[in-house]
Design an enzyme around this catalytic site. Structure first.
Site, PDB file in Angstrom:
ATOM      1  N   CYS B 118       0.843  -1.193   0.000  1.00  7.51           N
ATOM      2  CA  CYS B 118       0.000   0.000   0.000  1.00  7.51           C
ATOM      3  C   CYS B 118       0.879   1.244   0.000  1.00  7.51           C
ATOM      4  O   CYS B 118       1.700   1.427   0.900  1.00  7.51           O
ATOM      5  CB  CYS B 118      -0.925   0.042   1.210  1.00  7.51           C
ATOM      6  SG  CYS B 118      -1.929   1.536   1.206  1.00  7.51           S
ATOM      7  N   ILE B 179      -0.752  -5.632 -10.234  1.00 10.08           N
ATOM      8  CA  ILE B 179       0.007  -4.708  -9.416  1.00 10.08           C
ATOM      9  C   ILE B 179      -0.903  -3.917  -8.471  1.00 10.08           C
ATOM     10  O   ILE B 179      -2.081  -3.725  -8.774  1.00 10.08           O
ATOM     11  CB  ILE B 179       0.785  -3.670 -10.287  1.00 10.08           C
ATOM     12  CG1 ILE B 179      -0.182  -2.873 -11.151  1.00 10.08           C
ATOM     13  CG2 ILE B 179       1.857  -4.347 -11.093  1.00 10.08           C
ATOM     14  CD1 ILE B 179       0.453  -1.730 -11.938  1.00 10.08           C
ATOM     15  N   GLY B 232      -6.051  -1.662 -14.135  1.00 12.12           N
ATOM     16  CA  GLY B 232      -6.695  -0.994 -15.263  1.00 12.12           C
ATOM     17  C   GLY B 232      -7.574  -1.843 -16.147  1.00 12.12           C
ATOM     18  O   GLY B 232      -7.911  -1.433 -17.257  1.00 12.12           O
TER      19      GLY B 232
END
Lengths: 258, 291
Positions: B118, B179, B232
């Site tokens: 994170c 990722i 994405g």
């Protein structure tokens, strides 16, 4: 309340002012249940810079004509694209989202509805609901100048309307909190939607007079469903999502310095 | 798994937020919001900024802590008939291990995704994920107390993601997911200030997809454990790219904000693509690049 993702059809496009567009949307089946003060997330097509949906408050639900109205201020490319929609176009909505304004507490209660700029939008639907359910709404609407006052005839058809403009071109000159109405009358409660400084100033008045007050916030948001935790507001219960726990909050639950 | 489509942590709440839009049981797996040992308020607002083809966030792991999860959220989600996976984050090796141990005790959570990547919290999270030694240490500690499927989520904000992947494989991870977001920054030029409250944030959305595909491809060449690809994905075709790069499952994240039904659309679209190409399952195309 069940949420939907749905294409609605643009039934009418009106321009109350060069900076605003009023979209009237309809559907082949009856529109779902929606509460005054809830909002929708619209998907903007044809704008590469506009990645996320745009949260827009529900301006009015016209059940007779099965229409959902969205009153939109043209701010950036996303809202500009929405203003280019034509009758017959489709608009994809996720709705209805969030919690609305308070329901009627008791018959005859006097509720002051304060709106500023495009923040007047959800008050039309709420004012109509209050009137239809036995309350006595009163509108206090503020704008920069006369031409920025929106939907005046519609507001007047529901309840008394008091106006302030910053340049004095209509109603009393100044901000809503300077209106003489606030000195002359007291209300059972207040609901506010508009720019944050205006809402804070009304909240201060409410606190000073001991009047219950709720405000409708518009923090920047992504999902609209309470999943991404982006649109948080600090409250007495910690950080909460404006999209899910709001957008309407009791001022006593906020940590505003008022 | 019913299908190779899962939801990325932090983009799908606990699943129930999306129950009006999709049948949750049609999704291969739901990875719920990052959970930490102690409750966390997260970062200040603003936590999100939009960009062309994506967004940045700095939520900062806001959650009510693992005890609240076990007592109040788990009962609400345990009967959803799909893989309900908990994303676990921490600030020390002990944090990670303790949190993982408590989730190990929950019957209907078949796996955890260990977030060592994170970018939005100080002194933690990504600190473990940026060196092979740090990653290895935290995975080893969790492996000792966690017996079910252990997925480790990797950061792209490193010099060699393949080296990190290799380290976590050797430390006992069952799979890697990648990722996590790419660290970025947006400036409000009129105020001359960063838009986000902590200045930087994690970038996600279609803009990051080529970086993610590249990372999956590099990691696939380095490890033999399964790879979960994310970054994405907006369409079934995007997902196919990840499979060809070497992922055997995928996660959908930011796209959930644009279309709350996207998971099921992508799952169906993957099947259509496989049918059109005469493939019986995703396994036939995993890592199957020509040349």
């Amino acid at each position: 309340m069940k949420k939907y993702v749905k294409d609605l059809m643009v039934a009418a496009v009106e321009f109350p002012h060069e900076c605003y567009v009023l979209l009237k949307l309809t559907d082949s089946e009856p529109l779902p249940e929606m509460l005054p003060g809830q909002f929708v997330e619209v998907k903007v097509e044809g704008s590469p810079k506009t990645f996320l949906r745009r949260p827009i408050s529900i301006n009015y639900v016209d059940r007779e004509n099965n229409q959902l109205w969205l009153l939109i201020k043209k701010v950036g490319e996303g809202t500009q694209k929405l203003a280019e929609l034509k009758v017959g176009d489709k608009l994809n909505l996720v709705f209805p989202l969030g919690n609305g304004f308070s329901s009627v507490q008791e018959k005859g209660e006097k509720v002051l509805l304060v709106g500023g700029g495009v923040g007047v939008a959800p008050l039309l639907d709420y004012g109509k609901y209050l009137k239809d359910n036995g309350a006595s709404p009163v509108f206090l609407l503020g704008a920069r100048s006369k031409s920025d006052l929106l939907e005046q005839a519609l507001f007047k058809a529901i309840a008394p309307v008091y106006v302030t403009t910053e340049d004095g071109s209509e109603g009393e000159k100044g901000f809503v909190t300077q209106h003489t109405l606030l000195e002359k009358e007291r209300f059972d409660r207040i609901s506010v939607c508009g720019p944050k400084p205006m809402m804070m100033s009304v909240a201060r008045y409410a606190k000073a007079t001991g009047t219950p007050c709720e405000v409708s916030l518009e923090n920047m948001m992504a999902c609209g469903l309470g999943a991404c935790l982006c649109c948080v507001e600090k409250t007495v219960k910690g950080n909460v999502c404006v999209c899910k726990e709001g957008p309407v909050f009791d001022i006593n639950d906020l940590t505003w310095n008022i | 798994m019913k299908n190779p489509v899962m939801t990325a942590s932090g983009t799908f709440g606990y699943g129930v937020e999306f129950a009006d839009f999709v049948n949750l049981e049609d999704i291969g797996g739901i990875i719920v919001k990052g959970t930490t040992l102690q409750p966390r308020e997260g970062n200040d607002y603003p936590r999100m900024v939009e960009m062309a083809s994506g967004m940045l966030n700095c939520v900062g792991l806001q959650n009510k802590g693992v005890d609240y999860f076990c007592e109040h959220i788990y009962p609400e989600i345990k009967d959803i008939q799909t893989n309900m996976i908990v994303n676990v984050s921490g600030f020390s090796i002990d944090d990670y291990a303790e949190c993982a141990a408590r989730i190990n005790a929950l019957d209907n959570i078949p796996a955890i995704e260990l977030n060592i990547s994170c970018p939005n919290v100080k002194h933690g999270g990504m600190a473990f994920g940026v060196t092979p030694e740090g990653a290895s240490a935290v995975v080893k500690a969790v492996r000792e107390v966690y017996q079910k499927t252990l997925i480790v989520k990797l950061s792209p904000n490193v010099t060699s993601i393949a080296d990190i992947a290799l380290a976590v494989q050797d430390a006992g991870a069952d799979a890697v997911s990648l990722i996590n977001t790419i660290m970025g920054m947006v400036i409000d030029i009129e105020k001359r200030k960063p838009v986000l409250s902590i200045a930087t944030g994690g970038m996600s959305g279609p803009a990051v997809k080529p970086v993610a595909v590249r990372c999956v491809w590099q990691v696939a060449k380095a490890v033999h454990i399964p790879i979960v690809g994310l970054g994405g994905i907006m369409t079934a075709e995007d997902a196919i790219e990840f499979f060809l790069a070497g992922a055997s499952a995928i996660e959908i994240g930011t796209a959930n904000f644009i279309d709350p039904t996207i998971t099921v659309k992508v799952a169906n679209g993957i099947n259509d693509w496989l049918d059109r190409h005469g493939c019986k399952s995703v396994n036939e195309i995993v890592g199957q690049l020509d040349g």
